[in-house]
Design an enzyme around this catalytic site. Structure first.
Site, PDB file in Angstrom:
ATOM      1  N   ASP A  64     -31.390   3.312  40.601  1.00  0.00           N
ATOM      2  CA  ASP A  64     -31.764   2.502  39.449  1.00  0.00           C
ATOM      3  C   ASP A  64     -30.961   2.763  38.347  1.00  0.00           C
ATOM      4  O   ASP A  64     -30.925   3.863  37.985  1.00  0.00           O
ATOM      5  CB  ASP A  64     -33.260   2.441  38.984  1.00  0.00           C
ATOM      6  CG  ASP A  64     -34.410   2.033  40.228  1.00  0.00           C
ATOM      7  OD1 ASP A  64     -33.667   1.601  41.227  1.00  0.00           O
ATOM      8  OD2 ASP A  64     -35.529   2.118  40.060  1.00  0.00           O
ATOM      9  N   GLU A  93     -40.289   9.390  39.506  1.00  0.00           N
ATOM     10  CA  GLU A  93     -39.118   8.322  39.705  1.00  0.00           C
ATOM     11  C   GLU A  93     -37.708   8.883  39.141  1.00  0.00           C
ATOM     12  O   GLU A  93     -36.597   8.691  39.797  1.00  0.00           O
ATOM     13  CB  GLU A  93     -39.648   7.073  39.465  1.00  0.00           C
ATOM     14  CG  GLU A  93     -38.432   6.025  39.845  1.00  0.00           C
ATOM     15  CD  GLU A  93     -38.358   4.572  39.179  1.00  0.00           C
ATOM     16  OE1 GLU A  93     -39.434   4.501  38.444  1.00  0.00           O
ATOM     17  OE2 GLU A  93     -37.156   4.185  39.327  1.00  0.00           O
ATOM     18  N   GLU A 275     -45.328   4.577  43.971  1.00  0.00           N
ATOM     19  CA  GLU A 275     -45.726   3.240  43.901  1.00  0.00           C
ATOM     20  C   GLU A 275     -46.595   3.043  45.055  1.00  0.00           C
ATOM     21  O   GLU A 275     -47.843   2.530  44.780  1.00  0.00           O
ATOM     22  CB  GLU A 275     -44.254   2.339  44.058  1.00  0.00           C
ATOM     23  CG  GLU A 275     -43.761   2.419  42.786  1.00  0.00           C
ATOM     24  CD  GLU A 275     -42.312   2.133  42.593  1.00  0.00           C
ATOM     25  OE1 GLU A 275     -41.740   2.058  43.729  1.00  0.00           O
ATOM     26  OE2 GLU A 275     -41.885   1.329  41.713  1.00  0.00           O
TER      27      GLU A 275
END
Ligand code: AHG
Ligand code: MN
Ligand code: MN
Ligand code: MN
Length: 335
Positions: A64, A93, A275
């Site tokens: 990301d 993350e 998540e």
């Protein structure tokens, strides 16, 4: 004096925690998580003023592109958790490797967290959130290890998310517990308990399906067939693109949220530890179902997965039993 509208006795998160867990180390941990959520909510709210929109300029281990607020919220959570004195292993993350807490600061809990979920939405002021899962360490060595957090989701002791929307809401679930909802009172700077035992609507609730149909051509035939079924059964489409917002709506209103695997992302996009797992515990504790759908040759309950790396992904099918069982039935050929 009788408590008039929360003037003399506040059902704050800390009071709720002490009443319901009597575990002071866990209460300190949760209070630090709440502090980090409040600080992140404040950073998101002032982003336009403080020049906090935009990209940070690097990628994380999931590939990301990191936003400035991804990195800032990550620093907020790492500092709050390190200094809680309650943690021994942190997985974020935004960090390639697990953070092993130095012995002098270590405690008995391990936390996996997504500091800013839905961060692609932050620059256009669409709601975002934070997601976390807490485990109790198993190892007895002076320092925690990554094995303390690479475990089945059934070992999670607390799962939660905070949604930075019109209200800043914290939703918590203790293992074998109920789902509890708190709203931030900005005038007090405290999360106040607003709803106990949050449950999916018993009848499955509103007919809503939630997915990124931009990937639909790459899905397996069952997913295509299931979404086609929802479309021909009068379901509404709702997709925010922040998992926290889509899951919060799915629990409160009903319906189904799916992020399937596809030909491009063969394990799906969402990450298991910070998540899939936390949302699965919360969804199941609210009376819903959280599955991977057909994954590695069988239809799997998400919490039964045992991840082998901290940024592992899995497909996600979660929501009201009415809707999730329809999809799983199609996978099992019984529907
Ligand atoms: P994050 O911002 O923490 O990387 O998570 C984004 C996730 C999740 O919030 C959301 O459900 C999903 O990405 C949206 O993905 P698409 O943009 O591919 O629909
Ligand atoms: Mn991200
Ligand atoms: Mn996320
Ligand atoms: Mn994120």
């Amino acid at each position: 004096v009788e408590d008039v509208a929360g003037e003399t006795d506040f059902n704050s998160l800390t009071q709720w925690l002490m009443t319901n867990t009597k575990d002071k180390e866990l209460t300190v941990l949760m209070a630090q998580l709440a502090l980090a959520c409040k600080a992140t909510s404040r950073a998101c709210a002032k982003a336009g003023i403080a020049n906090l929109f935009g990209m940070y300029g690097e990628q994380n281990s999931s590939g990301d592109d990191q936003k400035k607020l991804d990195v800032l919220s990550n620093d907020i959570f790492i500092n709050a958790l390190l200094k809680s004195g309650s943690c021994c292993v942190l997985v974020s993350e935004e960090n390639e490797e697990p953070i092993i807490v130095p012995e002098e600061l270590a405690g008995r809990f391990c936390v996996a967290f997504d500091p800013l979920d839905g961060s692609s939405n932050i620059d256009c002021n669409v709601s975002t959130g934070t997601i976390f899962a807490v485990y109790e360490r198993l190892s007895t060595s002076p320092l925690g290890t990554v094995e303390d957090i690479l475990r089945t989701g059934n070992d999670i002791v607390v799962a939660g998310y905070c949604m930075y929307g019109a209200a800043t809401e914290l939703v918590l679930c203790f293992k074998q517990g109920k789902v509890e909802r708190f709203a931030l009172d900005p005038s007090l700077g405290e999360f106040i308990h607003t709803h106990a035992n949050v449950r999916f609507p018993a009848d499955g609730g509103k007919k809503i399906y939630s997915c990124n149909e931009g990937n639909a051509l790459l899905w397996d035939e069952t997913c295509k067939k299931a979404v086609q079924h929802f479309k021909s059964s009068g379901y509404a489409a709702r997709y925010v693109g922040s998992m926290v917002s889509d899951v919060h709506r799915t629990i409160l209103y009903g319906g189904v949220f799916i992020y399937p695997a596809d030909k491009k992302s063969t394990k799906g996009k969402l990450r298991v530890l910070y998540e899939g797992f936390p949302m699965a515990l919360i969804v199941e504790s609210a009376g819903g179902i959280a599955s991977t759908g057909m994954f590695n040759g069988s239809v799997q309950r998400m919490l039964d997965l045992v991840p082998t790396n901290i940024h592992e992904r899995c497909p996600v099918i979660l929501g009201s039993p009415r809707d999730v069982n329809l999809i799983l039935g199609m996978y099992k050929g019984t529907d």
